[in-house]
Design a protein around this motif. Sequence first.
Motif, short mmCIF file in Angstrom:
data_model
loop_
_atom_site.label_atom_id
_atom_site.label_comp_id
_atom_site.label_asym_id
_atom_site.label_seq_id
_atom_site.Cartn_x
_atom_site.Cartn_y
_atom_site.Cartn_z
N SER A 114 0.82 -1.21 0.00
CA SER A 114 0.00 0.00 0.00
C SER A 114 0.86 1.26 0.00
N TRP A 115 1.97 1.21 0.71
CA TRP A 115 2.84 2.39 0.79
C TRP A 115 3.70 2.54 -0.46
N ILE A 116 3.94 1.45 -1.17
CA ILE A 116 4.59 1.56 -2.48
C ILE A 116 3.68 2.32 -3.45
N VAL A 117 2.42 1.91 -3.49
CA VAL A 117 1.46 2.57 -4.37
C VAL A 117 1.32 4.04 -3.98
N ASP A 118 1.27 4.29 -2.69
CA ASP A 118 1.20 5.66 -2.20
C ASP A 118 2.41 6.47 -2.66
N SER A 119 3.60 5.88 -2.58
CA SER A 119 4.82 6.60 -2.96
C SER A 119 4.83 6.94 -4.44
N VAL A 120 4.38 6.01 -5.28
CA VAL A 120 4.32 6.28 -6.72
C VAL A 120 3.32 7.40 -7.00
N GLU A 121 2.15 7.29 -6.41
CA GLU A 121 1.12 8.31 -6.65
C GLU A 121 1.58 9.67 -6.14
N THR A 241 -1.55 8.86 4.01
CA THR A 241 -1.55 8.40 2.64
C THR A 241 -2.33 9.34 1.73
N VAL A 242 -1.93 9.39 0.46
CA VAL A 242 -2.68 10.17 -0.54
C VAL A 242 -3.71 9.29 -1.24
N LEU A 243 -3.76 7.99 -0.91
CA LEU A 243 -4.67 7.07 -1.59
C LEU A 243 -6.06 7.12 -0.95
N PRO A 244 -7.10 6.93 -1.76
CA PRO A 244 -8.43 6.71 -1.18
C PRO A 244 -8.41 5.46 -0.29
N PRO A 245 -9.25 5.41 0.74
CA PRO A 245 -9.20 4.28 1.68
C PRO A 245 -9.35 2.91 1.03
N ASP A 246 -10.21 2.80 0.04
CA ASP A 246 -10.41 1.48 -0.58
C ASP A 246 -9.17 1.02 -1.32
N LEU A 247 -8.44 1.92 -1.96
CA LEU A 247 -7.20 1.55 -2.65
C LEU A 247 -6.13 1.17 -1.65
N PHE A 248 -6.03 1.89 -0.57
CA PHE A 248 -5.02 1.57 0.44
C PHE A 248 -5.29 0.18 1.03
N ARG A 249 -6.56 -0.12 1.30
CA ARG A 249 -6.90 -1.42 1.89
C ARG A 249 -6.71 -2.56 0.90
N ARG A 250 -6.75 -2.27 -0.37
CA ARG A 250 -6.65 -3.33 -1.39
C ARG A 250 -5.38 -4.16 -1.24
N PHE A 251 -4.30 -3.53 -0.80
CA PHE A 251 -3.00 -4.21 -0.77
C PHE A 251 -2.51 -4.52 0.65
N GLU A 252 -3.36 -4.33 1.65
CA GLU A 252 -2.86 -4.38 3.02
C GLU A 252 -2.43 -5.78 3.47
N HIS A 253 -2.84 -6.82 2.75
CA HIS A 253 -2.46 -8.19 3.14
C HIS A 253 -1.46 -8.83 2.16
N ASP A 254 -0.79 -8.01 1.36
CA ASP A 254 0.08 -8.55 0.31
C ASP A 254 1.53 -8.76 0.74
#
Length: 270
Positions: A114-121, A241-254
Amino acid sequence: MRPVHFISGLPRSGSTLLAALLRQNPRYHAHMSSPVAGMVDAMLGEMSDRNEYAIFIGDQQRRRVLRGLFENYYGAEVAGDVVFDTNRVWCAKLPVLADLFPAFKMIACVRHVSWIVDSVERAVQKNALRPSFMFGHQTRGTIYNRVEALAMGEGILGYSYNALKDAFFGEHAQHLMLLQYETLVRDPAKAMAAVYAFLGEPPFEHDFDNVVFHADDFDERTGMPGLHAVRRKVSYNERATVLPPDLFRRFEHDAFWLHAPSNTRGVPVV
């Protein structure tokens, strides 16, 4: 030929910071991602049976050609007794590397996805006037389009994630160590001590308050100034995070590397 080791893993997970720290050791050469992995891929293809003259190319010749890529790319003008080559592709190439360099080690940098996606965005939004090369310079996409492009199998994140699993669960996993971004920035002394132990190299006293690395020309050319910027002092930066909550939660168990029972190959995770 000098010993060659590898830095790989997930994007936005500390590989540039790790290279910047390793460069403090005068025995080591390390940098951001190099073109060598792409050159290896190209040569493997050209020496395959798709080449009508492949009948004249044996495995010994293939090994010499591929080793020669490394030896000539990292020529006499490159200082250091040990070379670290960085590329996210390397996690998918452990069988090739094990054939070429039986004693190699690979440090794969990882981070909560989730934080990788956040960093890219965050990097995309920081350069809002310059559409990103990561998404084909598209101008009409939403944050959801961008995340889908990242996570798809051939996306920057999706490919790296699958390659990491390939290495982690594969039969050459003894060459692999996972270094968590969270450890590197919160306890860099512990992280680097683990790196040296894994490499079987003598410890080195790093200066975590004066880290120097610049890739300004490369970042400018990609249209994302500051993409590989490294803060002078290694520290953990708490932020929302700059991500919407649903996007952040999408990857939380990866973060599969945190599930100890799945680590059947005994890969060190620091």
